[in-house]
Design a protein around this motif. Structure first.
Motif, PDB file in Angstrom:
ATOM      1  N   MET A 294      -2.990   5.021 -34.305  1.00 46.27           N
ATOM      2  CA  MET A 294      -1.739   5.785 -34.225  1.00 46.27           C
ATOM      3  C   MET A 294      -2.037   6.983 -33.328  1.00 46.27           C
ATOM      4  SD  MET A 294       0.415   4.174 -36.215  1.00 46.27           S
ATOM      5  CE  MET A 294       1.724   5.399 -36.318  1.00 46.27           C
ATOM      6  N   ILE A 295      -1.376   7.056 -32.183  1.00 49.24           N
ATOM      7  CA  ILE A 295      -1.755   8.094 -31.218  1.00 49.24           C
ATOM      8  C   ILE A 295      -0.594   9.041 -30.911  1.00 49.24           C
ATOM      9  CG2 ILE A 295      -3.515   6.630 -30.135  1.00 49.24           C
ATOM     10  CD1 ILE A 295      -1.499   6.262 -27.781  1.00 49.24           C
ATOM     11  N   SER A 296      -0.936  10.167 -30.351  1.00 44.09           N
ATOM     12  CA  SER A 296       0.082  11.132 -29.948  1.00 44.09           C
ATOM     13  C   SER A 296       0.437  10.877 -28.486  1.00 44.09           C
ATOM     14  CB  SER A 296      -0.459  12.557 -30.099  1.00 44.09           C
ATOM     15  OG  SER A 296      -1.311  12.859 -29.009  1.00 44.09           O
ATOM     16  N   MET A 297       1.427  11.598 -27.988  1.00 40.54           N
ATOM     17  CA  MET A 297       1.806  11.429 -26.580  1.00 40.54           C
ATOM     18  C   MET A 297       0.801  12.096 -25.645  1.00 40.54           C
ATOM     19  SD  MET A 297       5.958  11.654 -26.679  1.00 40.54           S
ATOM     20  CE  MET A 297       6.327  11.010 -25.041  1.00 40.54           C
ATOM     21  N   GLU A 298      -0.150  12.820 -26.233  1.00 41.75           N
ATOM     22  CA  GLU A 298      -1.171  13.437 -25.380  1.00 41.75           C
ATOM     23  C   GLU A 298      -2.422  12.582 -25.267  1.00 41.75           C
ATOM     24  OE1 GLU A 298      -2.116  17.445 -26.390  1.00 41.75           O
ATOM     25  OE2 GLU A 298       0.000  18.016 -26.397  1.00 41.75           O
ATOM     26  N   ASP A 299      -2.579  11.625 -26.185  1.00 36.80           N
ATOM     27  CA  ASP A 299      -3.813  10.823 -26.168  1.00 36.80           C
ATOM     28  C   ASP A 299      -3.854   9.903 -24.948  1.00 36.80           C
ATOM     29  OD1 ASP A 299      -5.193  11.695 -28.506  1.00 36.80           O
ATOM     30  OD2 ASP A 299      -3.669  10.699 -29.708  1.00 36.80           O
ATOM     31  N   ASP A 300      -5.067   9.675 -24.504  1.00 38.75           N
ATOM     32  CA  ASP A 300      -5.291   8.793 -23.359  1.00 38.75           C
ATOM     33  C   ASP A 300      -4.953   7.358 -23.755  1.00 38.75           C
ATOM     34  OD1 ASP A 300      -6.199   7.556 -21.102  1.00 38.75           O
ATOM     35  OD2 ASP A 300      -8.339   7.877 -21.527  1.00 38.75           O
ATOM     36  N   ILE A 301      -4.163   6.674 -22.945  1.00 43.09           N
ATOM     37  CA  ILE A 301      -3.790   5.296 -23.293  1.00 43.09           C
ATOM     38  C   ILE A 301      -4.532   4.272 -22.445  1.00 43.09           C
ATOM     39  CG2 ILE A 301      -1.529   5.776 -24.283  1.00 43.09           C
ATOM     40  CD1 ILE A 301      -0.242   5.183 -21.590  1.00 43.09           C
ATOM     41  N   SER A 302      -5.335   4.755 -21.497  1.00 44.67           N
ATOM     42  CA  SER A 302      -5.859   3.823 -20.493  1.00 44.67           C
ATOM     43  C   SER A 302      -6.791   2.744 -21.053  1.00 44.67           C
ATOM     44  CB  SER A 302      -6.569   4.604 -19.384  1.00 44.67           C
ATOM     45  OG  SER A 302      -7.661   5.301 -19.937  1.00 44.67           O
TER      46      SER A 302
ATOM     47  N   LEU B  81      11.311   3.590 -30.348  1.00 41.77           N
ATOM     48  CA  LEU B  81      12.256   4.714 -30.287  1.00 41.77           C
ATOM     49  C   LEU B  81      11.694   5.890 -29.485  1.00 41.77           C
ATOM     50  CD1 LEU B  81      13.866   5.099 -33.858  1.00 41.77           C
ATOM     51  CD2 LEU B  81      14.990   4.453 -31.758  1.00 41.77           C
ATOM     52  N   LEU B  82      11.281   5.616 -28.291  1.00 41.01           N
ATOM     53  CA  LEU B  82      10.755   6.692 -27.436  1.00 41.01           C
ATOM     54  C   LEU B  82      11.946   7.430 -26.817  1.00 41.01           C
ATOM     55  CD1 LEU B  82       8.058   7.920 -26.501  1.00 41.01           C
ATOM     56  CD2 LEU B  82       8.241   6.510 -24.449  1.00 41.01           C
ATOM     57  N   TYR B  83      12.746   7.978 -27.728  1.00 47.89           N
ATOM     58  CA  TYR B  83      13.996   8.631 -27.350  1.00 47.89           C
ATOM     59  C   TYR B  83      13.753   9.746 -26.333  1.00 47.89           C
ATOM     60  CZ  TYR B  83      18.001  11.748 -28.079  1.00 47.89           C
ATOM     61  OH  TYR B  83      19.073  12.566 -27.894  1.00 47.89           O
ATOM     62  N   MET B  84      12.727  10.563 -26.632  1.00 51.04           N
ATOM     63  CA  MET B  84      12.400  11.663 -25.727  1.00 51.04           C
ATOM     64  C   MET B  84      11.185  11.259 -24.893  1.00 51.04           C
ATOM     65  SD  MET B  84      11.295  15.602 -26.618  1.00 51.04           S
ATOM     66  CE  MET B  84      12.946  16.115 -27.061  1.00 51.04           C
ATOM     67  N   CYS B  85      11.434  10.858 -23.673  1.00 51.67           N
ATOM     68  CA  CYS B  85      10.311  10.529 -22.798  1.00 51.67           C
ATOM     69  C   CYS B  85       9.954  11.814 -22.060  1.00 51.67           C
ATOM     70  CB  CYS B  85      10.703   9.415 -21.828  1.00 51.67           C
ATOM     71  SG  CYS B  85       9.305   8.913 -20.835  1.00 51.67           S
ATOM     72  N   LYS B  86       8.963  12.507 -22.577  1.00 52.41           N
ATOM     73  CA  LYS B  86       8.665  13.855 -22.078  1.00 52.41           C
ATOM     74  C   LYS B  86       8.185  13.832 -20.627  1.00 52.41           C
ATOM     75  CE  LYS B  86       7.269  15.147 -26.664  1.00 52.41           C
ATOM     76  NZ  LYS B  86       6.213  15.638 -27.530  1.00 52.41           N
ATOM     77  N   ASP B  87       8.329  14.978 -20.000  1.00 53.05           N
ATOM     78  CA  ASP B  87       7.928  15.119 -18.593  1.00 53.05           C
ATOM     79  C   ASP B  87       6.542  14.537 -18.363  1.00 53.05           C
ATOM     80  OD1 ASP B  87      10.258  16.409 -18.127  1.00 53.05           O
ATOM     81  OD2 ASP B  87       9.385  18.433 -18.016  1.00 53.05           O
ATOM     82  N   GLY B  88       6.446  13.620 -17.459  1.00 53.77           N
ATOM     83  CA  GLY B  88       5.139  13.092 -17.083  1.00 53.77           C
ATOM     84  C   GLY B  88       4.706  11.881 -17.892  1.00 53.77           C
ATOM     85  N   TYR B  89       5.356  11.637 -19.029  1.00 50.53           N
ATOM     86  CA  TYR B  89       4.879  10.524 -19.851  1.00 50.53           C
ATOM     87  C   TYR B  89       5.175   9.181 -19.189  1.00 50.53           C
ATOM     88  CZ  TYR B  89       2.964   8.346 -23.991  1.00 50.53           C
ATOM     89  OH  TYR B  89       2.142   7.631 -24.841  1.00 50.53           O
ATOM     90  N   ASP B  90       6.311   9.116 -18.509  1.00 52.57           N
ATOM     91  CA  ASP B  90       6.637   7.868 -17.807  1.00 52.57           C
ATOM     92  C   ASP B  90       5.586   7.578 -16.732  1.00 52.57           C
ATOM     93  OD1 ASP B  90       7.838  10.248 -16.711  1.00 52.57           O
ATOM     94  OD2 ASP B  90       8.696   8.969 -15.160  1.00 52.57           O
ATOM     95  N   THR B  91       5.074   8.629 -16.115  1.00 47.64           N
ATOM     96  CA  THR B  91       4.049   8.428 -15.081  1.00 47.64           C
ATOM     97  C   THR B  91       2.819   7.766 -15.690  1.00 47.64           C
ATOM     98  OG1 THR B  91       4.829  10.500 -14.182  1.00 47.64           O
ATOM     99  CG2 THR B  91       2.784   9.645 -13.249  1.00 47.64           C
ATOM    100  N   ARG B  92       2.474   8.232 -16.897  1.00 48.98           N
ATOM    101  CA  ARG B  92       1.290   7.670 -17.540  1.00 48.98           C
ATOM    102  C   ARG B  92       1.533   6.230 -17.978  1.00 48.98           C
ATOM    103  NH1 ARG B  92      -0.163  11.785 -21.919  1.00 48.98           N
ATOM    104  NH2 ARG B  92      -1.686  10.174 -22.355  1.00 48.98           N
ATOM    105  N   ILE B  93       2.726   5.949 -18.454  1.00 49.66           N
ATOM    106  CA  ILE B  93       3.028   4.561 -18.852  1.00 49.66           C
ATOM    107  C   ILE B  93       3.068   3.668 -17.609  1.00 49.66           C
ATOM    108  CG2 ILE B  93       4.754   3.027 -19.883  1.00 49.66           C
ATOM    109  CD1 ILE B  93       5.598   5.432 -21.597  1.00 49.66           C
TER     110      ILE B  93
END
Ligand code: GLA
Ligand code: ZN
Length: 691
Positions: free
Chosen positions: A461-469, A478-490
């Motif tokens: 279970m990870i946060s939006m700051e954790d590395d996903i690579s 329900l990623l309702y709020m796609c915070k600034d930059g998160y789409d770039t990481r996805i």
């Protein structure tokens, strides 16, 4: 991906590594001898020995006696208690007692009292009751922490500091209002920016001055309790962030005082799993290790409890945590105080260990005789002796934990799958004012987690700051709020070959809850290869349908009406005017794939669909097992430990997937061996690497 370095139990302070003073799974819990005459204490010690108890959490609610007035500290009783437990070889998790302020403080300094959501100013009473922005509370709580550190810091048996207790609730008093304005000034700089991020041109809410900011409660923007109805989501969301940070500031003040004197005693506070008001991912950064209190409801299913453990493990990027509290028997504040059936306390204790705990601890050691916890289970019951079922079970588990010793301490778990859980998304998706009152962030995440967990596929279970690579699959329901930059990481994750999945009601807003225009799911649109034009809320009890792999499944809560923009439809709706429109899509994007589930379906669907996805992406279960058998793996320098837990009410046959030895009973197993595991029984098999 969590750092997969092999950890022993340790904590870090400013890059320096400290080892926990632990050589076994600590066993004990909250001990409140101050509620009892001293004659009873020796008997407690006898009983603790019988039960193999080796740690006690002391001093959780003693502020009133430690500081009977503003200028006096009185540690005489705590001195005696510390001496008593030391003589008896017990380790101590020492609490700072600041979870309830003393009556004199409320009388003399009413700023410590909280104001409720409905605007009512509280009087002295209850607990967890201090305003987090009260200068009085901050001053005296930090001072008490400092006193405690100076007085007891040299005691070798202190294994951890336990700051306050279960921080929680919220306050809407004038101090908080003033502090909120300061917090906003710091965050947004100008009133113009505040007007922009809160969209205050709506309903003529334009603010001219910081003084126009008031707390969002029933007197202003919010309608009813449960933080679900507000006129201005941006204001309420910021208030949630602000309150979480305000309480965290209180924790930090005490922590810093403790660190001044005892830099190498780790500091924690007991969290509560999925507790909505506090953003634990931000909290955990300030804690040396995570600890939490596990009180599942009587009908909790195993994956529900497992998900909380995994959330707690994720707070420190996979490092082990402490199970700080659980009830040995009944939880008296539940609506039905059903007994933990024989074997369940043991099973749930091992479940905590299986998911990363290095302790098994209870609330509490001796059952109180008065007030609201007198019917809460304890290690020592009102009967006062050892001849109870609960005590016998505790003793048996204590003996087992002694035998297991330190083998599993600090062990970590490798997962190919990560599920994103984010407090801002929890708050904002449920504040949203539409599209359905059935939107439940935790509920949605749980559906996905459950499917993996019941297939024994390990999940972080990870946060939006954790590395996903490093993951093969990332699920962000329900990623309702796609915070600034998160789409770039996805985007990068999928382009590089990862498998990403999200659901309906995703990608709508940015960090301030302002809609990102241009078509939903906005920033995620190119990755998913779809455009969601409309969404239809399904009334409770009704559903649309779709077919997947030859079977029909329900579509509930919300049905997105979407267009393909590169993705392909894996299934379409069966009914209504949008019959034939895609409900499940797959998009080839870079080297990876992005999936979209446009509705809420049922457990059978998630089980089928997600297992197939795992097969496709080479994600293997820990072991194949019948329903009700949970399996996890933890690894450290002592080896690889396979936990097998039978949650069923009947004995269940399992096929052991590896050769090894059960460290509870020293029984050896061969790979492929069939074993009948008794109801509620557990195996912890240390794998033989050489076989
Ligand atoms: C919480 C608290 C304890 C006690 C238990 C009872 O976890 O931290 O003080 O009240 O609940 O279940
Ligand atoms: Zn307040």
């Amino acid at each position: 991906m969590y750092n997969k370095e092999q950890y022993n139990s340790f904590f870090m302070i400013e890059g320096k590594r400290y080892h926990m003073q632990q050589n076994k799974i600590l066993y004990g819990g909250d001990y409140n001898p101050e509620q009892w005459p001293e004659e009873v204490w020796q008997e407690d010690m006898r009983l603790f020995k019988l039960a193999h108890i080796d740690v006690v959490t002391l001093n959780v609610f003693s502020w009133a006696s430690l500081q009977p007035d503003e200028n006096t500290y009185d540690f005489s009783k705590l001195d005696k208690i510390m001496e008593l437990v030391k003589e008896n070889g017990l380790k101590v998790c020492l609490a700072t007692s600041t979870a309830v302020h003393p009556a004199w403080m409320a009388r003399k300094y009413p700023d410590v009292l909280r104001t409720e959501h409905n605007g009512i100013r509280r009087k002295f009473g209850s607990r967890h009751n201090s305003c987090p922005n009260s200068p009085t509370y901050r001053k005296y709580s930090a001072a008490l922490a400092s006193q405690l550190a100076k007085r007891y810091g040299k005691e070798k048996n202190i294994v951890a500091w336990h700051v306050a207790n279960e921080y929680g609730g919220e306050c809407y008093c004038e101090n908080c209002e003033k502090a909120f304005r300061e917090w906003l000034k710091e965050k947004y700089g100008t009133i113009e920016e505040l007007n922009r991020v809160w969209n205050l041109s709506f309903w003529g809410h334009t603010m001219y001055d910081w003084e126009d900011v008031v707390v969002p409660n029933m007197q202003s923007e919010e309608w009813i309790w449960e933080y679900t109805r507000t006129n201005f989501q941006g204001i309420s969301l910021d208030y949630r962030r602000f309150q979480s940070e305000s309480m965290l500031a209180c924790f930090k003040l005490e922590r810093d005082e403790l660190k001044k004197t005892t830099p190498d005693i780790p500091v924690t506070t007991n969290l509560m799993g999925f507790y909505k008001p506090l953003d634990y991912q931000k909290w955990a950064k300030e804690m040396d290790f995570a600890s939490w209190d596990n009180y599942p409801v009587y009908d909790a299913f195993p994956a529900q409890i497992a998900m909380s453990h995994d959330l707690m493990r994720g707070l420190k990027q996979g490092r082990s945590f402490w199970l700080m509290e659980q009830t040995p028997g009944v939880t008296n504040w539940h609506p039905y105080c059903s007994l933990k059936r024989p074997g369940v306390m043991r099973l749930w204790s091992y479940q905590a260990v299986a998911h990363g705990s290095d302790t098994v601890m209870f609330f509490q050691m001796r059952r109180s005789i008065g007030a609201c916890e007198k019917y809460h289970s304890a290690v020592i019951d009102h009967a006062g002796h050892e001849n109870t079922r609960v005590f016998r079970e505790i003793t048996e588990l204590g003996a087992e934990l002694e035998k297991i010793g330190g083998q599993t301490l600090g062990a970590t778990t490798k997962s190919d799958v990560a599920i994103v859980f984010d407090w801002d998304n929890w708050w904002s998706s449920e504040y949203s004012a539409g599209p359905s009152k059935l939107i439940s962030y935790h509920g949605e995440v749980q559906e996905y987690y459950r499917a993996f967990s019941e297939a024994n596929i390990s999940v972080d279970m990870i946060s939006m700051e954790d590395d996903i690579s490093g993951y093969k699959m990332v699920i962000a329901p329900l990623l309702y709020m796609c915070k600034d930059g998160y789409d770039t990481r996805i985007r990068k994750f999928v382009q590089d070959g990862g498998c990403f999945l999200t659901t309906y009601f995703s990608g709508y807003v940015e960090d301030h809850d302002l809609v990102v225009t241009g078509g939903y799911p906005a920033r995620l649109r190119d990755i998913l290869g779809i455009w969601v034009e409309e969404s239809d809320a399904i009334i409770e009890g009704n559903c649309n349908h779709f077919y997947y792999d030859g079977k029909q499944y329900p579509a509930t809560i919300l049905c997105d009406l979407l267009h393909l923009e590169g993705a392909k439809a894996l299934s379409t709706y069966e009914e209504d005017f949008y019959a034939g429109m895609p409900v499940l899509t797959e998009h080839d994007f870079g080297k990876g794939k992005a999936y979209y589930v446009a509705t809420r379906s049922n457990g059978e669907f998630y089980k089928t669909f997600l297992r197939q996805l795992c097969q496709k992406h080479g994600i293997m279960p820990v072991m194949e097992a019948p329903d009700g058998i949970e399996a996890t793996v933890r690894e450290n320098e002592n080896g690889s430990f396979l936990f097998v837990l039978n949650h069923n009410n009947e004995a269940t046959d399992v096929v052991i997937p590896c050769s090894g030895t059960d460290i509870i009973r020293d029984t050896t197993f061969q790979k492929g061996q069939k074993v009948t595991l008794a109801s509620k029984d557990v195996l912890i098999i240390r794998k033989n690497y050489w076989l």
